[in-house]
Motif scaffolding. Structure first.
Motif, PDB file in Angstrom:
ATOM      1  N   PRO A  52      -3.549  -1.540  -0.310  1.00  0.00           N
ATOM      2  CA  PRO A  52      -2.586  -1.003  -0.829  1.00  0.00           C
ATOM      3  C   PRO A  52      -2.950  -0.958  -2.474  1.00  0.00           C
ATOM      4  O   PRO A  52      -2.644  -0.105  -3.373  1.00  0.00           O
ATOM      5  CB  PRO A  52      -1.349  -1.652  -0.414  1.00  0.00           C
ATOM      6  CG  PRO A  52      -1.553  -2.345   0.894  1.00  0.00           C
ATOM      7  CD  PRO A  52      -3.176  -2.470   0.776  1.00  0.00           C
ATOM      8  N   SER A  53      -3.577  -2.168  -2.959  1.00  0.00           N
ATOM      9  CA  SER A  53      -3.769  -2.098  -4.334  1.00  0.00           C
ATOM     10  C   SER A  53      -4.761  -1.170  -4.767  1.00  0.00           C
ATOM     11  O   SER A  53      -4.875  -0.607  -5.915  1.00  0.00           O
ATOM     12  CB  SER A  53      -4.436  -3.487  -4.652  1.00  0.00           C
ATOM     13  OG  SER A  53      -5.586  -3.974  -4.100  1.00  0.00           O
ATOM     14  N   VAL A  54      -5.716  -0.748  -4.004  1.00  0.00           N
ATOM     15  CA  VAL A  54      -6.722   0.385  -4.216  1.00  0.00           C
ATOM     16  C   VAL A  54      -5.698   1.680  -4.272  1.00  0.00           C
ATOM     17  O   VAL A  54      -6.068   2.458  -5.211  1.00  0.00           O
ATOM     18  CB  VAL A  54      -7.714   0.246  -3.132  1.00  0.00           C
ATOM     19  CG1 VAL A  54      -8.755   1.557  -3.274  1.00  0.00           C
ATOM     20  CG2 VAL A  54      -8.557  -0.721  -3.122  1.00  0.00           C
ATOM     21  N   THR A  55      -5.066   1.843  -3.243  1.00  0.00           N
ATOM     22  CA  THR A  55      -4.230   3.138  -3.318  1.00  0.00           C
ATOM     23  C   THR A  55      -3.405   3.146  -4.521  1.00  0.00           C
ATOM     24  O   THR A  55      -2.981   4.209  -5.080  1.00  0.00           O
ATOM     25  CB  THR A  55      -3.349   3.172  -1.966  1.00  0.00           C
ATOM     26  OG1 THR A  55      -2.390   2.023  -1.990  1.00  0.00           O
ATOM     27  CG2 THR A  55      -4.248   3.355  -0.905  1.00  0.00           C
ATOM     28  N   ARG A  68      -7.141  12.745  -1.333  1.00  0.00           N
ATOM     29  CA  ARG A  68      -5.982  13.255  -0.454  1.00  0.00           C
ATOM     30  C   ARG A  68      -6.129  12.370   1.126  1.00  0.00           C
ATOM     31  O   ARG A  68      -4.977  12.303   1.232  1.00  0.00           O
ATOM     32  CB  ARG A  68      -6.101  14.901  -0.089  1.00  0.00           C
ATOM     33  CG  ARG A  68      -5.832  15.693  -1.541  1.00  0.00           C
ATOM     34  CD  ARG A  68      -4.732  15.472  -2.177  1.00  0.00           C
ATOM     35  NE  ARG A  68      -3.634  14.900  -1.975  1.00  0.00           N
ATOM     36  CZ  ARG A  68      -3.027  14.241  -2.969  1.00  0.00           C
ATOM     37  NH1 ARG A  68      -3.347  13.839  -4.120  1.00  0.00           N
ATOM     38  NH2 ARG A  68      -1.974  13.463  -2.602  1.00  0.00           N
ATOM     39  N   ALA A  69      -7.423  12.446   1.670  1.00  0.00           N
ATOM     40  CA  ALA A  69      -7.457  11.706   2.894  1.00  0.00           C
ATOM     41  C   ALA A  69      -7.167  10.383   2.752  1.00  0.00           C
ATOM     42  O   ALA A  69      -6.522   9.618   3.709  1.00  0.00           O
ATOM     43  CB  ALA A  69      -8.767  11.980   3.599  1.00  0.00           C
ATOM     44  N   PHE A  70      -7.749   9.726   1.742  1.00  0.00           N
ATOM     45  CA  PHE A  70      -7.495   8.197   1.581  1.00  0.00           C
ATOM     46  C   PHE A  70      -5.890   7.718   1.322  1.00  0.00           C
ATOM     47  O   PHE A  70      -5.580   7.126   1.759  1.00  0.00           O
ATOM     48  CB  PHE A  70      -8.234   7.738   0.507  1.00  0.00           C
ATOM     49  CG  PHE A  70      -8.267   6.285   0.157  1.00  0.00           C
ATOM     50  CD1 PHE A  70      -8.379   5.427   1.154  1.00  0.00           C
ATOM     51  CD2 PHE A  70      -7.810   5.740  -0.880  1.00  0.00           C
ATOM     52  CE1 PHE A  70      -8.392   3.944   1.005  1.00  0.00           C
ATOM     53  CE2 PHE A  70      -7.458   4.451  -1.222  1.00  0.00           C
ATOM     54  CZ  PHE A  70      -7.777   3.477  -0.055  1.00  0.00           C
ATOM     55  N   PRO A  74      -4.695   5.204   4.393  1.00  0.00           N
ATOM     56  CA  PRO A  74      -5.577   4.128   3.946  1.00  0.00           C
ATOM     57  C   PRO A  74      -5.958   3.313   4.740  1.00  0.00           C
ATOM     58  O   PRO A  74      -5.740   2.041   4.893  1.00  0.00           O
ATOM     59  CB  PRO A  74      -4.534   3.493   2.617  1.00  0.00           C
ATOM     60  CG  PRO A  74      -3.236   3.794   3.226  1.00  0.00           C
ATOM     61  CD  PRO A  74      -3.358   5.105   4.290  1.00  0.00           C
ATOM     62  N   SER A  75      -7.333   3.798   5.478  1.00  0.00           N
ATOM     63  CA  SER A  75      -7.983   2.842   6.424  1.00  0.00           C
ATOM     64  C   SER A  75      -9.368   2.671   5.915  1.00  0.00           C
ATOM     65  O   SER A  75      -9.697   3.157   4.565  1.00  0.00           O
ATOM     66  CB  SER A  75      -7.994   3.689   7.602  1.00  0.00           C
ATOM     67  OG  SER A  75      -9.100   4.610   7.559  1.00  0.00           O
ATOM     68  N   ARG A  76      -9.901   1.590   6.449  1.00  0.00           N
ATOM     69  CA  ARG A  76     -11.337   1.010   6.104  1.00  0.00           C
ATOM     70  C   ARG A  76     -12.244   2.340   5.955  1.00  0.00           C
ATOM     71  O   ARG A  76     -13.116   2.538   5.137  1.00  0.00           O
ATOM     72  CB  ARG A  76     -11.851   0.092   6.862  1.00  0.00           C
ATOM     73  CG  ARG A  76     -11.241  -1.357   6.472  1.00  0.00           C
ATOM     74  CD  ARG A  76     -11.917  -2.262   7.218  1.00  0.00           C
ATOM     75  NE  ARG A  76     -11.329  -3.452   7.218  1.00  0.00           N
ATOM     76  CZ  ARG A  76     -11.604  -4.270   6.476  1.00  0.00           C
ATOM     77  NH1 ARG A  76     -12.466  -4.369   5.554  1.00  0.00           N
ATOM     78  NH2 ARG A  76     -10.872  -5.504   6.525  1.00  0.00           N
ATOM     79  N   ALA A  77     -12.244   3.477   7.032  1.00  0.00           N
ATOM     80  CA  ALA A  77     -13.175   4.422   7.196  1.00  0.00           C
ATOM     81  C   ALA A  77     -12.820   5.151   5.999  1.00  0.00           C
ATOM     82  O   ALA A  77     -13.886   5.709   5.234  1.00  0.00           O
ATOM     83  CB  ALA A  77     -12.933   5.093   8.437  1.00  0.00           C
ATOM     84  N   ASN A  78     -11.596   5.657   5.623  1.00  0.00           N
ATOM     85  CA  ASN A  78     -11.138   6.481   4.853  1.00  0.00           C
ATOM     86  C   ASN A  78     -11.653   5.804   3.185  1.00  0.00           C
ATOM     87  O   ASN A  78     -11.947   6.553   2.268  1.00  0.00           O
ATOM     88  CB  ASN A  78      -9.732   7.022   4.884  1.00  0.00           C
ATOM     89  CG  ASN A  78      -9.433   8.020   5.871  1.00  0.00           C
ATOM     90  OD1 ASN A  78     -10.666   8.839   6.193  1.00  0.00           O
ATOM     91  ND2 ASN A  78      -8.323   8.242   6.090  1.00  0.00           N
ATOM     92  N   TYR A  79     -11.713   4.562   3.030  1.00  0.00           N
ATOM     93  CA  TYR A  79     -11.895   3.903   1.860  1.00  0.00           C
ATOM     94  C   TYR A  79     -13.422   4.164   1.642  1.00  0.00           C
ATOM     95  O   TYR A  79     -13.864   4.419   0.489  1.00  0.00           O
ATOM     96  CB  TYR A  79     -11.609   2.546   2.105  1.00  0.00           C
ATOM     97  CG  TYR A  79     -11.956   1.687   0.862  1.00  0.00           C
ATOM     98  CD1 TYR A  79     -11.648   2.093  -0.485  1.00  0.00           C
ATOM     99  CD2 TYR A  79     -12.926   0.681   0.774  1.00  0.00           C
ATOM    100  CE1 TYR A  79     -11.798   0.864  -1.456  1.00  0.00           C
ATOM    101  CE2 TYR A  79     -13.240  -0.262  -0.070  1.00  0.00           C
ATOM    102  CZ  TYR A  79     -13.047   0.270  -1.337  1.00  0.00           C
ATOM    103  OH  TYR A  79     -13.170  -0.481  -2.593  1.00  0.00           O
TER     104      TYR A  79
END
Length: 122
Positions: A52-55, A68-70, A74-79
């Motif tokens: 959440p801090s990254v988003t 947009r996908a992340f 917000p999952s590890r793969a999308n990160y």
């Protein structure tokens, strides 16, 4: 008795109910049969708590598909896809930031004096 999530087969309502561990069926308020859902506890989070801090700092107006996908998921793969799309390489285990040598008080004073002079504070 633990609290479980159930889904009614008649009205498709999802609800929580306390039930014995071996009970996989329950009765809905509509009178229909409800099956127990596979769920995890409230305190469990499948992904890291830092996501959440990254988003929060990601550019929410960016039209880039990896952003947009992340933001949508917000999952590890999308990160990882987000980092690749932004051209950022994640820090590997064992890597650390290079430490700059301490310039000393004389340099710090000089920087402060120049800053004050540029701002007209002298």
């Amino acid at each position: 008795m633990p609290l479980y999530d159930f889904a009614c087969r008649v009205c498709d309502r999802e609800f929580e109910a306390m039930a014995p561990m071996d009970r996989t069926e329950n009765i809905c308020t509509c009178g229909g049969s409800a099956k127990r859902l596979l769920s995890v506890g409230r305190g469990y989070r499948a992904d890291a708590d830092w996501l959440p801090s990254v988003t929060a700092v990601a550019d929410k107006t960016s039209p880039a598909p990896h952003v947009r996908a992340f933001l949508a998921e917000p999952s590890r793969a999308n990160y990882r896809r987000f980092l690749r799309g932004e051209g950022i390489r994640p820090q590997e285990p064992g890597e650390e930031r290079a430490r700059r040598p301490d310039p000393g008080p004389a340099v710090a004073r000089e920087v402060l004096e120049r800053h004050k002079a540029r701002r007209g504070l002298v």
